[in-house]
Design a protein around this motif. Structure first.
Motif, PDB file in Angstrom:
ATOM      1  N   PRO A   1     -11.414 -51.032  -5.930  1.00 30.52           N
ATOM      2  CA  PRO A   1     -10.294 -51.936  -6.211  1.00 30.52           C
ATOM      3  C   PRO A   1      -9.808 -51.884  -7.656  1.00 30.52           C
ATOM      4  O   PRO A   1      -8.616 -52.017  -7.910  1.00 30.52           O
ATOM      5  N   GLU A   2     -10.727 -51.668  -8.623  1.00 28.70           N
ATOM      6  CA  GLU A   2     -10.281 -51.604 -10.018  1.00 28.70           C
ATOM      7  C   GLU A   2      -9.398 -50.379 -10.256  1.00 28.70           C
ATOM      8  O   GLU A   2      -8.452 -50.425 -11.039  1.00 28.70           O
ATOM      9  N   TYR A   3      -9.664 -49.272  -9.552  1.00 30.58           N
ATOM     10  CA  TYR A   3      -8.790 -48.098  -9.655  1.00 30.58           C
ATOM     11  C   TYR A   3      -7.433 -48.383  -9.014  1.00 30.58           C
ATOM     12  O   TYR A   3      -6.413 -47.862  -9.452  1.00 30.58           O
ATOM     13  N   ALA A   4      -7.438 -49.212  -7.980  1.00 35.71           N
ATOM     14  CA  ALA A   4      -6.179 -49.594  -7.341  1.00 35.71           C
ATOM     15  C   ALA A   4      -5.303 -50.389  -8.302  1.00 35.71           C
ATOM     16  O   ALA A   4      -4.081 -50.229  -8.320  1.00 35.71           O
ATOM     17  N   VAL A   5      -5.925 -51.232  -9.137  1.00 32.74           N
ATOM     18  CA  VAL A   5      -5.170 -51.970 -10.150  1.00 32.74           C
ATOM     19  C   VAL A   5      -4.546 -50.988 -11.130  1.00 32.74           C
ATOM     20  O   VAL A   5      -3.355 -51.076 -11.459  1.00 32.74           O
ATOM     21  N   LEU A   6      -5.341 -50.022 -11.598  1.00 34.63           N
ATOM     22  CA  LEU A   6      -4.835 -49.033 -12.550  1.00 34.63           C
ATOM     23  C   LEU A   6      -3.725 -48.184 -11.926  1.00 34.63           C
ATOM     24  O   LEU A   6      -2.724 -47.877 -12.578  1.00 34.63           O
ATOM     25  N   ASP A   7      -3.886 -47.834 -10.661  1.00 37.49           N
ATOM     26  CA  ASP A   7      -2.867 -47.052  -9.963  1.00 37.49           C
ATOM     27  C   ASP A   7      -1.570 -47.853  -9.813  1.00 37.49           C
ATOM     28  O   ASP A   7      -0.473 -47.309  -9.969  1.00 37.49           O
ATOM     29  N   SER A   8      -1.696 -49.137  -9.522  1.00 39.52           N
ATOM     30  CA  SER A   8      -0.506 -49.987  -9.392  1.00 39.52           C
ATOM     31  C   SER A   8       0.239 -50.058 -10.717  1.00 39.52           C
ATOM     32  O   SER A   8       1.471 -49.971 -10.755  1.00 39.52           O
TER      33      SER A   8
END
Length: 186
Positions: free
Chosen positions: A95-102
């Motif tokens: 999920p933390e990578y998803a934040v960075l991707d967003s």
């Protein structure tokens, strides 16, 4: 009716009460203090809850999730679609990578609009000058950037799937606003 009480019975009762107080005395005392001062204790907890900005419990960042939830309350839901399959896979794994991707998607849209701007402050100046976003949305954009930096730089933050999804919705909201301006320029 005559009650026959002998010395051994009295000694047993007194010893039992002493043992009870020895092992449960502090719990009983704490209970009595709580009953007596419950209003004061409640006001102390209310005072503390207003002053504390973040709590870390089992490596879960409550502050980050709370911040994302506050942003969610402020923005208007504009039927934003978050059914991206790749994002769904990423959020389920990290999920933390998803934040960075967003955030990366927001940054890509900003670079499309402002290819010469290199720093966030320059983006803000250009956005204000061209009236692309109102002050509330600029504040949201800055807050999203701040939260991205927190995830990037603070290894103690663990982002839940739900929080990553809410962060994504906020990013898509900003992207939609930026794309509207981008389409006007085309």
């Amino acid at each position: 009716m005559k009650i026959d009480v002998n010395l051994s019975t009295i000694k047993f009762i007194v010893d039992s009460l002493i043992d009870l107080l020895r092992y449960a005395g502090w719990q009983i005392l704490l209970f009595l203090i709580f009953i007596e001062y419950k209003r004061d204790i409640r006001s102390v907890f209310q005072f503390i809850s207003r002053r504390v900005s973040g709590v870390s419990l089992n490596n879960v960042s409550i502050e980050f999730a709370k911040s994302v939830d506050e942003m969610q309350k402020e923005k208007i839901n504009d039927d934003i679609q978050t059914d991206d399959k790749d994002f769904g896979e990423l959020v389920s794994v990290r999920p933390e990578y998803a934040v960075l991707d967003s955030w990366k998607e927001v940054e890509n849209e900003l670079r499309t609009l402002f290819p010469s701007s290199l720093r966030p402050l320059e983006y803000n100046e250009d956005i204000r000058r061209r009236e692309i976003l109102d002050e509330k949305d600029i504040g949201l954009l800055n807050h999203l950037r701040f939260l991205k930096n927190e995830v990037l730089n603070n290894r103690k933050i663990i982002v839940s799937k739900e929080t990553a999804q809410k962060y994504r919705e906020q990013c898509l909201y900003i992207i939609k606003k930026l794309k509207t301006e981008s389409d006007k320029l085309s």
